[in-house]
Design an enzyme around this catalytic site. Structure first.
Site, PDB file in Angstrom:
ATOM      1  N   ARG A 132       0.847  -1.192   0.000  1.00 53.96           N
ATOM      2  CA  ARG A 132       0.000   0.000   0.000  1.00 53.96           C
ATOM      3  C   ARG A 132       0.876   1.233   0.000  1.00 53.96           C
ATOM      4  NH1 ARG A 132      -3.011   0.502   4.721  1.00 53.96           N
ATOM      5  NH2 ARG A 132      -4.301   2.028   3.672  1.00 53.96           N
ATOM      6  N   LYS A 144       3.538  -6.495  12.528  1.00 53.02           N
ATOM      7  CA  LYS A 144       2.707  -6.770  11.361  1.00 53.02           C
ATOM      8  C   LYS A 144       2.929  -8.204  10.889  1.00 53.02           C
ATOM      9  CE  LYS A 144       1.576  -4.842   6.829  1.00 53.02           C
ATOM     10  NZ  LYS A 144       1.267  -3.595   6.131  1.00 53.02           N
ATOM     11  N   ARG A 204      -1.078   4.845  14.182  1.00 49.38           N
ATOM     12  CA  ARG A 204      -0.094   4.186  15.063  1.00 49.38           C
ATOM     13  C   ARG A 204      -0.585   4.289  16.491  1.00 49.38           C
ATOM     14  NH1 ARG A 204       4.612   6.087  11.959  1.00 49.38           N
ATOM     15  NH2 ARG A 204       3.871   5.628   9.856  1.00 49.38           N
TER      16      ARG A 204
HETATM   17  C1  BTN Z   1       0.552  -3.692   2.506  1.00 49.31           C
HETATM   18  O1  BTN Z   1       1.296  -2.779   2.137  1.00 49.31           O
HETATM   19  O2  BTN Z   1       0.341  -3.908   3.706  1.00 49.31           O
HETATM   20  C2  BTN Z   1      -0.109  -4.571   1.493  1.00 49.31           C
HETATM   21  C3  BTN Z   1       0.809  -5.628   0.989  1.00 49.31           C
HETATM   22  C4  BTN Z   1       0.182  -6.549  -0.030  1.00 49.31           C
HETATM   23  C5  BTN Z   1       1.196  -7.526  -0.595  1.00 49.31           C
HETATM   24  C6  BTN Z   1       0.581  -8.573  -1.467  1.00 49.31           C
HETATM   25  S1  BTN Z   1       1.670  -9.903  -1.794  1.00 49.31           S
HETATM   26  C7  BTN Z   1       0.578 -10.538  -2.993  1.00 49.31           C
HETATM   27  C8  BTN Z   1       0.002  -9.355  -3.724  1.00 49.31           C
HETATM   28  N1  BTN Z   1       0.839  -8.999  -4.845  1.00 49.31           N
HETATM   29  C9  BTN Z   1       1.411  -7.814  -4.684  1.00 49.31           C
HETATM   30  O3  BTN Z   1       2.201  -7.289  -5.486  1.00 49.31           O
HETATM   31  N2  BTN Z   1       1.033  -7.279  -3.519  1.00 49.31           N
HETATM   32  C10 BTN Z   1       0.094  -8.117  -2.830  1.00 49.31           C
END
Ligand code: BTN
Length: 296
Positions: A88, A157, A293
């Site tokens: 994100r 996390k 946070r």
């Molecule tokens: C975040 O930033 O918390 C979200 C992360 C999401 C990662 C997943 S891994 C599978 C899918 N493919 C990606 O490129 N991103 C999501």
């Protein structure tokens, strides 16, 4: 063999050479297996079109492209190795072979993107329930959709969700739901991540079977997403609140302009926004506007 080992190392896979014996990985890796994943989906198995890729840059990018080409509803793409995972807020999502479960699920909706508010929260709820179902009952949700746990005196996390949308505001629309779950966060990876993180295996005390885990997550997603398509987020609002790590807690809200606003979390609204009591009264925030946070 030498070339294969070199190729593996450029993907970040640690391979040790053992004198006189060959090569070995630091720890055993259970690979994703289509049949085992579908078996773990139980009654929901026939819903899914599952692809297991050995390697891809990003399962989200790949599935966004496949979606435009018309792959069916409930197509799931899981990767053994993801080399350029998207997170994100434009971040990258780091993962290692066997160290994380990375997959994306395509879900098509009759309504437009405007009708999907709260979708990412429902995805978080589906995942937290899947994890509770396999005994990981300490896992909680951080608004809007991080999976977290309190360990070693801080929130860590465990996984994140990235949803990318296609289609018109009026509909129909399609959501590519990307999920990254940490299984092992070793010291090398921990140093590269800008927040406290841990793996589900570490929480569980032993290695989880990624096929079981993925199957259980998919079944839970299918159940929650169909209810969401019918009733929207308001149906889930009280259920979500039960897993909310920061409910009634003092928090710092980090705004996109860099400002930090102290407040206290009051609730989650019916459409999924966060209600926070601040010095200026109760304010409502949408995902993307703030990052939350724990205060102090
Ligand atoms: C975040 O930033 O918390 C979200 C992360 C999401 C990662 C997943 S891994 C599978 C899918 N493919 C990606 O490129 N991103 C999501």
């Amino acid at each position: 063999v030498f070339n294969a080992i070199q190729a593996a190392q450029t993907l970040g896979i640690a391979v040790f050479s053992v004198h006189g014996r060959g090569y070995r990985l630091p720890q055993p890796v259970v690979l994703l297996d289509q049949e085992a994943i579908l078996a773990a989906c139980g009654d929901y198995a026939p819903w899914f079109h599952l692809q297991v890729l050995a390697q891809v840059d990003s399962t989200n990018r790949y599935l966004m492209q496949e979606s435009v080409r018309g792959v069916p509803h409930a197509t799931c793409v899981a990767a053994q190795v993801q080399t350029a995972g998207r997170g994100r807020r434009g971040r990258t999502w780091l993962s290692q072979l066997g160290g994380s479960l990375t997959f994306s699920l395509l879900w098509r909706f009759q309504c437009g993107a405007a009708g999907l508010s709260g979708l990412s929260l429902v995805v978080g709820l589906a995942l937290v329930r899947a994890l509770h179902g396999i005994g990981l009952t300490e896992v909680q949700l951080k608004w809007p959709n991080d999976l977290i746990v309190q360990a070693n005196g801080q929130w860590q996390k465990l996984g994140g969700i990235l949803i990318e949308l296609q289609g018109d505001m009026e509909g129909p629309s399609a959501a590519v739901i990307g999920v990254g779950l940490n299984l092992e966060v070793d010291t090398t990876l921990r140093q590269l991540i800008d927040q406290a993180a841990m793996g589900l295996n570490q929480l569980h005390g032993k290695a989880l079977d990624p096929n079981q885990l993925l199957g259980r997550c998919l079944a839970s997603l299918a159940e929650h997403l169909s209810l969401f398509a019918e009733h929207g987020f308001s149906h889930f609002q009280p259920q979500w609140a039960a897993y909310h790590a920061f409910d009634q807690q003092a928090v710092d809200l980090h705004l996109v302009n860099g400002q930090v606003l102290p407040g206290r979390v009051i609730d989650i609204a019916e459409e999924g926004s966060l209600l926070v009591e601040t010095a200026d009264g109760v304010q409502r925030f949408n995902a993307g506007e703030i990052s939350v946070r724990s205060a102090g």
